[in-house]
Scaffold this motif. Structure first.
Motif, PDB file in Angstrom:
ATOM      1  N   UNK A  23       0.707  -1.289  -0.050  1.00 37.96           N
ATOM      2  CA  UNK A  23       0.116   0.001   0.049  1.00 37.96           C
ATOM      3  C   UNK A  23       0.882   1.362  -0.009  1.00 37.96           C
ATOM      4  N   UNK A  24       2.082   1.216   0.676  1.00 36.55           N
ATOM      5  CA  UNK A  24       2.806   2.316   0.802  1.00 36.55           C
ATOM      6  C   UNK A  24       3.412   2.521  -0.597  1.00 36.55           C
ATOM      7  N   UNK A  25       3.811   1.506  -1.226  1.00 31.93           N
ATOM      8  CA  UNK A  25       4.420   1.584  -2.749  1.00 31.93           C
ATOM      9  C   UNK A  25       3.360   2.102  -3.400  1.00 31.93           C
ATOM     10  N   UNK A  46       4.296  16.630   0.791  1.00 30.36           N
ATOM     11  CA  UNK A  46       3.681  15.356   0.507  1.00 30.36           C
ATOM     12  C   UNK A  46       4.648  14.310   0.135  1.00 30.36           C
ATOM     13  N   UNK A  47       5.521  14.788  -0.886  1.00 31.20           N
ATOM     14  CA  UNK A  47       6.617  13.827  -1.337  1.00 31.20           C
ATOM     15  C   UNK A  47       7.520  13.520  -0.252  1.00 31.20           C
ATOM     16  N   UNK A  48       7.861  14.395   0.627  1.00 28.59           N
ATOM     17  CA  UNK A  48       8.661  13.915   1.856  1.00 28.59           C
ATOM     18  C   UNK A  48       7.860  13.063   2.769  1.00 28.59           C
ATOM     19  N   UNK A  49       6.750  13.151   3.031  1.00 28.21           N
ATOM     20  CA  UNK A  49       6.021  12.348   3.802  1.00 28.21           C
ATOM     21  C   UNK A  49       5.823  10.867   3.117  1.00 28.21           C
ATOM     22  N   UNK A  50       5.646  10.982   1.856  1.00 33.91           N
ATOM     23  CA  UNK A  50       5.475   9.574   1.310  1.00 33.91           C
ATOM     24  C   UNK A  50       6.936   8.902   1.159  1.00 33.91           C
ATOM     25  N   UNK A 100       7.806   5.139   2.782  1.00 29.29           N
ATOM     26  CA  UNK A 100       8.360   4.276   1.854  1.00 29.29           C
ATOM     27  C   UNK A 100       9.965   3.888   2.665  1.00 29.29           C
ATOM     28  N   UNK A 101      10.600   4.694   2.978  1.00 27.67           N
ATOM     29  CA  UNK A 101      12.032   4.358   3.949  1.00 27.67           C
ATOM     30  C   UNK A 101      11.671   3.458   5.042  1.00 27.67           C
ATOM     31  N   UNK A 102      10.548   3.471   5.819  1.00 31.44           N
ATOM     32  CA  UNK A 102      10.293   2.865   7.068  1.00 31.44           C
ATOM     33  C   UNK A 102       9.857   1.530   6.323  1.00 31.44           C
ATOM     34  N   UNK A 103       9.172   1.165   5.268  1.00 33.15           N
ATOM     35  CA  UNK A 103       8.763   0.062   4.836  1.00 33.15           C
ATOM     36  C   UNK A 103      10.137  -0.734   3.902  1.00 33.15           C
ATOM     37  N   UNK A 104      11.247   0.081   3.869  1.00 36.10           N
ATOM     38  CA  UNK A 104      12.487  -0.665   3.182  1.00 36.10           C
ATOM     39  C   UNK A 104      12.381  -0.379   1.597  1.00 36.10           C
ATOM     40  N   UNK A 105      11.537   0.427   0.996  1.00 34.58           N
ATOM     41  CA  UNK A 105      11.370   0.486  -0.433  1.00 34.58           C
ATOM     42  C   UNK A 105      12.115   1.542  -0.817  1.00 34.58           C
ATOM     43  N   UNK A 141      12.516   7.028  -6.783  1.00 29.66           N
ATOM     44  CA  UNK A 141      11.598   7.445  -7.898  1.00 29.66           C
ATOM     45  C   UNK A 141      10.768   8.498  -7.262  1.00 29.66           C
ATOM     46  N   UNK A 142      10.107   8.450  -6.204  1.00 30.94           N
ATOM     47  CA  UNK A 142       9.539   9.658  -5.574  1.00 30.94           C
ATOM     48  C   UNK A 142      10.320  10.804  -5.631  1.00 30.94           C
TER      49      UNK A 142
END
Length: 104
Positions: free
Chosen positions: A48-50, A78-82, A86-91, A97-98
């Motif tokens: 979902x984060x992705x 918004x980009x920094x929040x995303x 993503x970083x927390x999820x290891x993506x 890309x973001x």
């Protein structure tokens, strides 16, 4: 489990540089569904984060140059929040890309 295997395949497909954002969005949507069917909430949350990042990049489009300063500031916020999510999820690939999607 078959749903996990299918979910991983779709999640990997969504990360492919060869796919456009529309197809990546469809693939990650299928991954989310598969992870839910497999009752794996951790993998579903990661997918979902992705998905949120792909949707953000789809809305942004290819260029930031026609936006005013306030719009660019909101996009960067918004980009920094995303990216944090993503970083927390290891993506990390999707973090990059973001990042490039909000860079001037």
């Amino acid at each position: 489990d078959e749903f996990l295997s299918e979910g991983f395949g779709n999640a990997e497909m969504a990360e492919s540089a060869e796919l456009d954002l529309e197809h990546a969005h469809k693939a990650i949507g299928r991954a989310i569904w598969c992870f839910k069917q497999a009752s794996n909430s951790e993998l579903a949350a990661k997918a979902r984060a992705h998905c949120v990042s792909i949707e953000f990049r789809m809305v942004l489009g290819p260029s930031n140059e026609n936006r005013n300063d306030a719009e660019r500031a909101m996009i960067e916020l918004k980009g920094s929040q995303i990216m944090e999510s993503l970083a927390k999820e290891g993506l990390l690939l999707e973090v990059m890309n973001a990042f490039y999607s909000v860079s001037p």
